[in-house]
Design an enzyme around this catalytic site. Structure first.
Site, PDB file in Angstrom:
ATOM      1  N   HIS A  38       0.822  -1.206   0.000  1.00 36.14           N
ATOM      2  CA  HIS A  38       0.000   0.000   0.000  1.00 36.14           C
ATOM      3  C   HIS A  38       0.863   1.265   0.000  1.00 36.14           C
ATOM      4  O   HIS A  38       1.991   1.266   0.489  1.00 36.14           O
ATOM      5  CB  HIS A  38      -0.945  -0.009   1.205  1.00 36.14           C
ATOM      6  CG  HIS A  38      -2.042  -1.030   1.058  1.00 36.14           C
ATOM      7  ND1 HIS A  38      -3.045  -1.197   1.984  1.00 36.14           N
ATOM      8  CD2 HIS A  38      -2.280  -1.935   0.066  1.00 36.14           C
ATOM      9  CE1 HIS A  38      -3.873  -2.154   1.565  1.00 36.14           C
ATOM     10  NE2 HIS A  38      -3.418  -2.624   0.410  1.00 36.14           N
ATOM     11  N   GLU A  40       0.668   4.077   1.634  1.00 37.13           N
ATOM     12  CA  GLU A  40       1.032   4.645   2.942  1.00 37.13           C
ATOM     13  C   GLU A  40       2.235   3.894   3.511  1.00 37.13           C
ATOM     14  O   GLU A  40       3.187   4.489   4.000  1.00 37.13           O
ATOM     15  CB  GLU A  40      -0.136   4.534   3.930  1.00 37.13           C
ATOM     16  CG  GLU A  40      -1.438   5.143   3.461  1.00 37.13           C
ATOM     17  CD  GLU A  40      -2.352   4.105   2.793  1.00 37.13           C
ATOM     18  OE1 GLU A  40      -1.888   3.428   1.843  1.00 37.13           O
ATOM     19  OE2 GLU A  40      -3.509   3.990   3.204  1.00 37.13           O
ATOM     20  N   CYS A  78      -2.681  -0.374   7.379  1.00 37.96           N
ATOM     21  CA  CYS A  78      -2.074   0.958   7.320  1.00 37.96           C
ATOM     22  C   CYS A  78      -2.526   1.865   8.468  1.00 37.96           C
ATOM     23  O   CYS A  78      -1.735   2.643   8.988  1.00 37.96           O
ATOM     24  CB  CYS A  78      -2.390   1.616   5.978  1.00 37.96           C
ATOM     25  SG  CYS A  78      -1.553   0.780   4.611  1.00 37.96           S
TER      26      CYS A  78
HETATM   27 ZN    ZN Z   1      -3.292  -0.091   3.569  1.00 40.17          ZN
END
Ligand code: ZN
Length: 270
Positions: A38, A40, A78
């Site tokens: 991801h 982030e 995240c």
């Molecule tokens: Zn994530």
């Protein structure tokens, strides 16, 4: 925010997400969603490699940070990662249209003491324009009755909120099976049935009386019933298009729906 949107362009998947970390007004790390990592996380890991302290950082991300969806998830989600890194501020582009995540990432961050802000509307629109198919994939309507159109490339999920005052909802699915018919598809505890020979909602007396399964073929002009623990949603497809004439991968479903409550909302839960 614009840097985060630019970072979306580097993503490899269908759902594009970009994130940037800013410290003292300066971009210190950029992340793009790539190969299952991801955006982030990728930005945070880049900052860590540079030995940066993120206790004064702001994270700008084009999509709401994720929460755990599956139990036993391999990586920390995240939202938890952001909280454990001590990042004090997150600016969110778009809330995740997936009902399993929608606003849960925001809540997890808020409960973790993170200050939260949203991107302005024009930039949110830019994000949606880049992710248009993803945004269409999860669409929604509000009952007790209404109509909807779904134009999509994949099996489409549609969320119907019971009414403006009752925020409970049911998720129904459509997969295509040719011209003028579609499979209604349902995920437990929801099930679906064809109300055989009925051609309008009035002909359905008790909507729980049918033979239910996880999928039912419903043609244009027929009535289908999705049943869940709290309500039934009756659907009537009005137009369905798919196949080579429409675009081999594109499906279009236009349908009316009506919600019938089985179990009134318990007021003690309010
Ligand atoms: Zn994530």
């Amino acid at each position: 925010m614009e840097e985060a949107i630019k970072a979306m362009e580097k993503c490899d998947g269908k759902v594009k997400v970009g994130a940037v970390l800013v410290v003292d007004g300066e971009v210190v790390a950029v992340g793009s969603k790539m190969g299952g990592t991801h955006a982030e996380r990728s930005a945070i890991e880049a900052a860590r490699e540079r030995g940066l302290n993120l206790k004064r950082a702001a994270l700008y991300t084009t999509l709401e940070p994720c929460v755990d969806i599956n139990t036993g998830q391999r990586r920390q989600c995240c939202a938890d990662l952001i909280v454990s890194e001590g990042i004090p501020e997150v600016i969110i582009g778009r809330y995740d249209p997936n009902p399993n995540v929608y606003r849960k990432g925001w809540k997890r961050l808020r409960d973790g003491g993170v200050r939260l802000r949203d991107f302005p509307m024009d930039l949110r629109n830019s994000i949606d324009a880049i992710n248009d198919k993803f945004m269409d994939f999860f669409s929604s309507g509000i009952g007790p009755s209404g109509g909807a159109k779904i134009d999509h490339k994949e099996p489409a999920k549609f969320r119907i909120q019971f009414s403006a005052d009752d925020n409970r909802y049911m998720e129904i699915g459509w997969t295509l099976c040719g011209i003028n018919a579609a499979y209604g598809s349902a995920v437990d505890p929801v099930k679906v049935a064809l109300a055989r020979f009925a051609s309008n909602f009035d002909e359905v007396d008790d909507p729980t009386a049918y033979e239910f399964g996880h999928s039912a073929r419903i043609a244009v002009g027929e009535v289908g019933v999705f049943v869940g623990p709290e309500a039934c949603v009756l659907v009537k497809p009005k137009e369905i298009q798919s196949g080579p004439d429409y675009g081999a991968e594109n499906h279009f479903v236009k349908f009316d729906y009506v919600v019938r409550i089985i179990k009134p909302r318990s007021h003690s839960l309010k």
